[in-house]
Design a protein around this motif. Structure first.
Motif, PDB file in Angstrom:
ATOM      1  N   TYR A   1       0.343   3.638  -4.540  1.00  0.00           N
ATOM      2  CA  TYR A   1       1.450   2.788  -4.110  1.00  0.00           C
ATOM      3  C   TYR A   1       1.747   3.016  -2.624  1.00  0.00           C
ATOM      4  O   TYR A   1       1.904   2.057  -1.851  1.00  0.00           O
ATOM      5  CB  TYR A   1       2.692   3.088  -4.944  1.00  0.00           C
ATOM      6  CG  TYR A   1       3.886   2.239  -4.564  1.00  0.00           C
ATOM      7  CD1 TYR A   1       3.997   0.925  -5.010  1.00  0.00           C
ATOM      8  CD2 TYR A   1       4.900   2.751  -3.756  1.00  0.00           C
ATOM      9  CE1 TYR A   1       5.089   0.141  -4.656  1.00  0.00           C
ATOM     10  CE2 TYR A   1       6.003   1.981  -3.404  1.00  0.00           C
ATOM     11  CZ  TYR A   1       6.084   0.674  -3.858  1.00  0.00           C
ATOM     12  OH  TYR A   1       7.169  -0.101  -3.498  1.00  0.00           O
TER      13      TYR A   1
ATOM     14  N   GLY B   1      -0.914   1.597  -0.428  1.00  0.00           N
ATOM     15  CA  GLY B   1      -0.782   0.140  -0.343  1.00  0.00           C
ATOM     16  C   GLY B   1       0.290  -0.272   0.658  1.00  0.00           C
ATOM     17  O   GLY B   1       0.104  -1.226   1.428  1.00  0.00           O
ATOM     18  N   LYS B   2       1.413   0.440   0.672  1.00  0.00           N
ATOM     19  CA  LYS B   2       2.471   0.154   1.639  1.00  0.00           C
ATOM     20  C   LYS B   2       2.017   0.458   3.057  1.00  0.00           C
ATOM     21  O   LYS B   2       2.328  -0.272   4.010  1.00  0.00           O
ATOM     22  CB  LYS B   2       3.734   0.971   1.313  1.00  0.00           C
ATOM     23  CG  LYS B   2       4.467   0.494   0.086  1.00  0.00           C
ATOM     24  CD  LYS B   2       5.073  -0.895   0.313  1.00  0.00           C
ATOM     25  CE  LYS B   2       5.903  -1.363  -0.869  1.00  0.00           C
ATOM     26  NZ  LYS B   2       6.512  -2.696  -0.649  1.00  0.00           N
TER      27      LYS B   2
ATOM     28  N   TRP C   1      -0.084  -2.307   4.210  1.00  0.00           N
ATOM     29  CA  TRP C   1       0.735  -3.491   4.509  1.00  0.00           C
ATOM     30  C   TRP C   1       1.312  -3.387   5.919  1.00  0.00           C
ATOM     31  O   TRP C   1       1.257  -4.352   6.688  1.00  0.00           O
ATOM     32  CB  TRP C   1       1.868  -3.601   3.486  1.00  0.00           C
ATOM     33  CG  TRP C   1       2.689  -4.848   3.664  1.00  0.00           C
ATOM     34  CD1 TRP C   1       2.439  -6.083   3.139  1.00  0.00           C
ATOM     35  CD2 TRP C   1       3.893  -4.986   4.459  1.00  0.00           C
ATOM     36  NE1 TRP C   1       3.405  -6.980   3.545  1.00  0.00           N
ATOM     37  CE2 TRP C   1       4.306  -6.343   4.358  1.00  0.00           C
ATOM     38  CE3 TRP C   1       4.651  -4.113   5.218  1.00  0.00           C
ATOM     39  CZ2 TRP C   1       5.447  -6.826   5.001  1.00  0.00           C
ATOM     40  CZ3 TRP C   1       5.776  -4.600   5.867  1.00  0.00           C
ATOM     41  CH2 TRP C   1       6.168  -5.943   5.754  1.00  0.00           C
ATOM     42  N   TYR C   2       1.849  -2.229   6.267  1.00  0.00           N
ATOM     43  CA  TYR C   2       2.402  -2.049   7.616  1.00  0.00           C
ATOM     44  C   TYR C   2       1.299  -2.119   8.667  1.00  0.00           C
ATOM     45  O   TYR C   2       1.503  -2.667   9.753  1.00  0.00           O
ATOM     46  CB  TYR C   2       3.147  -0.713   7.716  1.00  0.00           C
ATOM     47  CG  TYR C   2       4.556  -0.782   7.162  1.00  0.00           C
ATOM     48  CD1 TYR C   2       5.545  -1.511   7.814  1.00  0.00           C
ATOM     49  CD2 TYR C   2       4.902  -0.115   5.987  1.00  0.00           C
ATOM     50  CE1 TYR C   2       6.843  -1.584   7.309  1.00  0.00           C
ATOM     51  CE2 TYR C   2       6.194  -0.183   5.476  1.00  0.00           C
ATOM     52  CZ  TYR C   2       7.154  -0.917   6.142  1.00  0.00           C
ATOM     53  OH  TYR C   2       8.431  -0.991   5.640  1.00  0.00           O
ATOM     54  N   ARG C   3       0.131  -1.573   8.344  1.00  0.00           N
ATOM     55  CA  ARG C   3      -1.001  -1.664   9.274  1.00  0.00           C
ATOM     56  C   ARG C   3      -1.370  -3.119   9.534  1.00  0.00           C
ATOM     57  O   ARG C   3      -1.591  -3.521  10.686  1.00  0.00           O
ATOM     58  CB  ARG C   3      -2.216  -0.912   8.713  1.00  0.00           C
ATOM     59  CG  ARG C   3      -3.428  -0.933   9.645  1.00  0.00           C
ATOM     60  CD  ARG C   3      -4.586  -0.172   9.052  1.00  0.00           C
ATOM     61  NE  ARG C   3      -5.193  -0.868   7.923  1.00  0.00           N
ATOM     62  CZ  ARG C   3      -6.126  -0.350   7.136  1.00  0.00           C
ATOM     63  NH1 ARG C   3      -6.542   0.891   7.325  1.00  0.00           N
ATOM     64  NH2 ARG C   3      -6.635  -1.049   6.138  1.00  0.00           N
ATOM     65  N   ASN C   4      -1.401  -3.906   8.480  1.00  0.00           N
ATOM     66  CA  ASN C   4      -1.752  -5.330   8.632  1.00  0.00           C
ATOM     67  C   ASN C   4      -0.683  -6.084   9.424  1.00  0.00           C
ATOM     68  O   ASN C   4      -0.999  -6.987  10.210  1.00  0.00           O
ATOM     69  CB  ASN C   4      -1.950  -5.973   7.262  1.00  0.00           C
ATOM     70  CG  ASN C   4      -3.213  -5.494   6.569  1.00  0.00           C
ATOM     71  OD1 ASN C   4      -4.125  -4.972   7.223  1.00  0.00           O
ATOM     72  ND2 ASN C   4      -3.279  -5.636   5.260  1.00  0.00           N
ATOM     73  N   GLU C   5       0.583  -5.722   9.203  1.00  0.00           N
ATOM     74  CA  GLU C   5       1.658  -6.341   9.975  1.00  0.00           C
ATOM     75  C   GLU C   5       1.509  -6.025  11.463  1.00  0.00           C
ATOM     76  O   GLU C   5       1.755  -6.877  12.323  1.00  0.00           O
ATOM     77  CB  GLU C   5       3.018  -5.845   9.473  1.00  0.00           C
ATOM     78  CG  GLU C   5       3.427  -6.431   8.130  1.00  0.00           C
ATOM     79  CD  GLU C   5       3.658  -7.936   8.201  1.00  0.00           C
ATOM     80  OE1 GLU C   5       4.504  -8.382   9.000  1.00  0.00           O
ATOM     81  OE2 GLU C   5       2.964  -8.675   7.470  1.00  0.00           O
TER      82      GLU C   5
ATOM     83  N   ASN D   1      -1.432  -8.114  12.790  1.00  0.00           N
ATOM     84  CA  ASN D   1      -1.067  -9.533  12.925  1.00  0.00           C
ATOM     85  C   ASN D   1      -0.361  -9.784  14.253  1.00  0.00           C
ATOM     86  O   ASN D   1      -0.590 -10.817  14.901  1.00  0.00           O
ATOM     87  CB  ASN D   1      -0.161  -9.967  11.766  1.00  0.00           C
ATOM     88  CG  ASN D   1      -0.911 -10.098  10.455  1.00  0.00           C
ATOM     89  OD1 ASN D   1      -2.141 -10.245  10.456  1.00  0.00           O
ATOM     90  ND2 ASN D   1      -0.211 -10.031   9.345  1.00  0.00           N
TER      91      ASN D   1
END
Length: 319
Positions: free
Chosen positions: A279, A282-283, A286-290, A293
């Motif tokens: 978990y 995964g978070k 997500w922050y890495r992808n943000e 972006n």
């Protein structure tokens, strides 16, 4: 690392600026400053600052002063952290308080902070000082919030994110924003790179939380955060999603048995079984992808690629 290759000249100039800033006419202070200079770490914050500046153009005198400021602030915070935590070692070397005692270490941290601020003040880098002053305020508030929540064993995920944003992400956000402010003129671009830094900082701290469990066979001591009763994401998720009986057992370990290696190993196994590691990872992604972006809104270049590589390094590191 590509970032260090691209920034070879800039890092040399930055370290010269930093060394000059750390000098002192007072023998004791000068000895402490030289010692700290010799055990410097990866200098990730100055690297991010310099790369964000380079996205907007060549680094300038203001850029190097900002990089020196963020590094002196970071070193000062580590010196003070070691005092609070009674740590005798830092980066496989003795801490300042181990060698010169806490009283001298407190003053050394204060001098570091003052030196960095004065360098920017003398050159009227008011925008940079404003950026970092706000970040320092948030960082201290984050530490105080964590202390209050540690006493009550916070199990709220949103509170956790707010703490790591203030404690870790805010300073990296300030580094990226300050670097950008020295070469960009568009406030929107400066703000965008600040957001990029904040997202990277969030991912960085979650990765640190995972490493505290000795994941990926890195040989890192298990459970430093647990011994300090810090509620990190893998554990928060587990306590909010495990069987009530297991939850009571884990809370007992955190409260009263956090120095027992066998109990800590049991806790780690329960976190893994509940999916706490997956978990949190995964978070982190997500922050890495943000972060990426926001970075991808800037034109492709060697500088942008170096920043991208640095983001992946931070989230894939083993220590």
């Amino acid at each position: 690392m590509k970032a260090r290759e691209i920034l070879s000249q800039e890092l040399e100039r930055f370290n010269l600026t930093l060394s000059e800033e750390l000098r002192s006419d007072i023998p004791l202070v000068d000895r402490i400053m030289k010692y700290l200079s010799n055990i410097k770490g990866k200098q990730l914050r100055p690297v991010f600052l310099l790369l964000c500046a380079r996205l907007g153009g060549p680094a300038n005198d203001s850029t190097y002063r900002a990089a020196a400021l963020i590094e002196t602030l970071h070193i000062a915070s580590l010196v003070h952290d070691d005092i609070v935590d009674h740590s005798m070692k830092r980066r496989n070397a003795f801490s300042v308080n181990a060698l010169w005692k806490s009283r001298s270490a407190v003053f050394a941290g204060d001098i570091l902070f003052t030196k960095g601020v004065l360098l920017s003040l003398e050159h009227k880098d008011f925008d940079i000082i404003k950026i970092f002053s706000k970040a320092i305020e948030e960082t201290i508030e984050g530490e105080l919030v964590q202390i209050s929540k540690t006493q009550k064993l916070n199990l709220n995920e949103d509170v956790y994110y707010n703490i790591i944003r203030q404690k870790t992400a805010t300073l990296l956000k300030a580094a990226c924003e300050a670097g950008a402010s020295t070469t960009f003129r568009d406030p929107e671009m400066i703000s965008k790179l600040g957001e990029f830094g904040e997202m990277v900082g969030m991912a960085f701290q979650i990765k640190d939380d995972l490493l505290d469990y000795g994941t990926e066979n890195i040989g890192k001591p298990l459970g430093n955060d647990i011994r300090e009763r810090k509620m990190t994401l893998p554990l928060i998720y587990t306590l909010n999603n495990c069987d009530p009986v297991v939850k009571q057992q884990l809370l007992l370990i955190i409260n009263k048995q956090n120095s027992n290696e066998e109990k800590l190993q049991y806790l780690k196994e329960q976190v893994r079984a509940a999916g706490g590691f997956n978990y949190a990872e995964g978070k982190m992604i997500w922050y890495r992808n943000e972060a990426l972006n926001r970075l991808y809104e800037f034109p492709d270049s060697g500088i942008r690629q170096a920043l991208e590589e640095l983001v992946f390094y931070i989230t894939e590191r083993k220590y």
